[in-house]
Design a protein around this motif. Sequence first.
Motif, short mmCIF file in Angstrom:
data_model
loop_
_atom_site.label_atom_id
_atom_site.label_comp_id
_atom_site.label_asym_id
_atom_site.label_seq_id
_atom_site.Cartn_x
_atom_site.Cartn_y
_atom_site.Cartn_z
N ALA A 38 0.84 -1.21 0.00
CA ALA A 38 0.00 0.00 0.00
C ALA A 38 0.87 1.25 0.00
O ALA A 38 0.60 2.22 -0.72
N LEU A 39 1.92 1.23 0.79
CA LEU A 39 2.80 2.39 0.86
C LEU A 39 3.37 2.71 -0.51
O LEU A 39 3.34 3.85 -0.97
N GLU A 40 3.86 1.69 -1.17
CA GLU A 40 4.44 1.91 -2.51
C GLU A 40 3.41 2.52 -3.45
O GLU A 40 3.68 3.51 -4.14
N LEU A 41 2.25 1.91 -3.46
CA LEU A 41 1.24 2.36 -4.41
C LEU A 41 0.71 3.76 -4.08
O LEU A 41 0.62 4.62 -4.97
N PHE A 42 0.38 3.99 -2.83
CA PHE A 42 -0.13 5.31 -2.45
C PHE A 42 0.90 6.38 -2.78
O PHE A 42 0.58 7.46 -3.24
N SER A 43 2.15 6.04 -2.51
CA SER A 43 3.20 7.02 -2.73
C SER A 43 3.39 7.30 -4.22
O SER A 43 3.68 8.41 -4.63
#
Lengths: 211, 211, 211, 211
Positions: B29-34
């Motif tokens: 999620a972190l990768e994608l949101f970022s």
Amino acid sequence: MKNGAPAVATLPRREREKLRQREELLTAALELFSEKGYHSVSMHQIAQRAEFAVGTVYKFFKNKEDLYKALILAKVAEYHQILKETLDQEKDIPSLLHDYVAAKAAVLVGGAATLRLYFAETRGASFNIKAGLDRDIRKLYDEVVARLASVLDTGVKTKVFRKLDPYQMAMALEGITNAFLFGWLEDPQRHPYEANIPTMIDMFFLGVSLK
Amino acid sequence: MKNGAPAVATLPRREREKLRQREELLTAALELFSEKGYHSVSMHQIAQRAEFAVGTVYKFFKNKEDLYKALILAKVAEYHQILKETLDQEKDIPSLLHDYVAAKAAVLVGGAATLRLYFAETRGASFNIKAGLDRDIRKLYDEVVARLASVLDTGVKTKVFRKLDPYQMAMALEGITNAFLFGWLEDPQRHPYEANIPTMIDMFFLGVSLK
Amino acid sequence: MKNGAPAVATLPRREREKLRQREELLTAALELFSEKGYHSVSMHQIAQRAEFAVGTVYKFFKNKEDLYKALILAKVAEYHQILKETLDQEKDIPSLLHDYVAAKAAVLVGGAATLRLYFAETRGASFNIKAGLDRDIRKLYDEVVARLASVLDTGVKTKVFRKLDPYQMAMALEGITNAFLFGWLEDPQRHPYEANIPTMIDMFFLGVSLK
Amino acid sequence: MKNGAPAVATLPRREREKLRQREELLTAALELFSEKGYHSVSMHQIAQRAEFAVGTVYKFFKNKEDLYKALILAKVAEYHQILKETLDQEKDIPSLLHDYVAAKAAVLVGGAATLRLYFAETRGASFNIKAGLDRDIRKLYDEVVARLASVLDTGVKTKVFRKLDPYQMAMALEGITNAFLFGWLEDPQRHPYEANIPTMIDMFFLGVSLK
DNA sequence: CATGAATGAGGGTTCATTCAT
DNA sequence: AATGAATGAACCCTCATTCAT
């Protein structure tokens, strides 16, 4: 222009009306985008707040993105224009810096809405709603920083400042003023911006001054 | 750690497995949101990147918002924890400040992803994806600034610094470091962060020092 | 395929279920498109008639156009396949022509819906719902006419038919059969198709026969 | 030209002007509908091409459907009128048929636009844009076919043709001519219509002739 | 317990139609 | 009478969320 009246005043009533409506739409959009962010605002909501039908919005803006870009670019361009003009004045460096920091405050009268969006865009949180918008804004922003750096560079050359990288000095000043602006945004009572201008200038100035 | 194995290790295997899965989801999620921002990432994408089924994501997080909050709060808490600990060291003020600024850099190794989201959230660009998230983050942030201010206050009291409002000094330091961090984020080549730590400290220090 | 079962039967139950659903969607879409035409049918209506939610339709077809193309091409390809196979039989020419005209009737069991759409597409009324579909259909159609023409050409060479352009003969036969098909579509009672096959053949055959 | 002037000339200027405008609208609509189809043409486009305001279009036609019906019916009626008159001439049967087939060609000079729409409508592809339009067109069409059948019936009675159902003979002739017309529409170079009139007549005639 | 098929509310956008000027 | 700005219903499509397997 024989009859001498200024261009704006001579616009046909219809045209003026259109411009007014466009402004109303932009105002409504600014408020909403600033409150909830781009994706959480629907075109219907914008139309509603501006008291138009959805279809009308599309008479003025090709699509949602277009409306957003128009909104952001207009505000950002206006804001950066003011800053650049401020820095272009023929004044001594301390006055220039003071004026610059004060001018950043001026945008606040446009309201927290503008500022909030401005931060969202210039501080990289927009996640590229539209590729290209980022670049346009970035360009305007860089121009201001470059102009600021050139002023500071003069300061270095005239031995007002220490031998620091002028661009980094500009970044520092930007950082300080933004931090205070942001404080104001969060809690205007606790962090009045204008009252703190001397403090900002002071800290920055001593930080970079030669002796 | 007398009373046996570290907490994590004593968790039943099942529990540990669950925690690991949760971490995998948060990482994805972190990768994608970022990369794309909150609204441009779907739950399916997150599930896919973490190699789970969508339904599974909902076993760990009530909904998308919940996942986002968990993600942000965890990162922010971790980050601020480090900063607070840094400031809690028993050192002289210059060292403390240096460590603080350096610690801000440390988070960068965690990747631009975290930082980008961090800016989005702390700089007000999230537009309250979830009311309450702002407040929680704000609280953590304020704690750090307060801790920083108290260090600076000591500096004032010990005549290291001029008689400035410690909180405002803290804001200034925050502003300067954020500006450089942001520069690094935009263009790491042109604006190396670590190499500039002395410059930041220097400008700030002289700006607030008592002669 | 060791275990010898036919491919279709060995499909996992899930896969078979999916195919069945796809068929149901295509059936619903065929009925609706045939009744009201492409633009007057909404995806909601199609979903509703097939007793699915809209979203489900999009699991099977990328978009409305895709659904339409799949529908048309499947029917048209199947139909033209039959016709070509019919013409590929090793029979004397009169039998071949009879079989061909009879095969055109076979498609009628698929219902008027198919036929109506077929006319809409092959008779140029589709106004290019999708560029490319036209071309694909046209190609299939041309193949059949070419095959038919080659049969007729054989007739000319074997002195069964007069020295006429085989392609034009094919067009004439197509015209006659289509006219009768269309009559049937308009009023099946008044214009039974199958009963008239001999009449059509008869008129065409004498029209082109060498004495 | 006292009171005896032709009806059109005696219309008040205002009325004549209105009729002319109506024609301009119909011409614009015909072109557009023929190019893109009913649903892909907007009332604005029609108004624009005819150089009127949208509102004006609604002075002449109740709504889009009404405009379409008026357009189609006018063209179809005109066309069928010509065909019926052709068949009403006092000529021998071969000449009559030749004139009929030639008259179908005549409409082509009115342009492919009309023909394309004609096919769309008479070949059932319009999908009942307006219930009732079908019926009106069908009625006109049936009149022509009936008239054609009566001519052919005379041929049967006078032993020119074999004992075939005259209506079915008419359908066959319609089919052949339509097939060639359609060929012309698709590729005028490859399928010239007028040059093929003798071929069509020839094939049909021999197909139905007694000996 | 994990899965992913199915759902359907909701968003952006178009365009036939109306009506004040 | 002519205009075209304004309207808003309706369309296509996406995606967070649920639940039967």
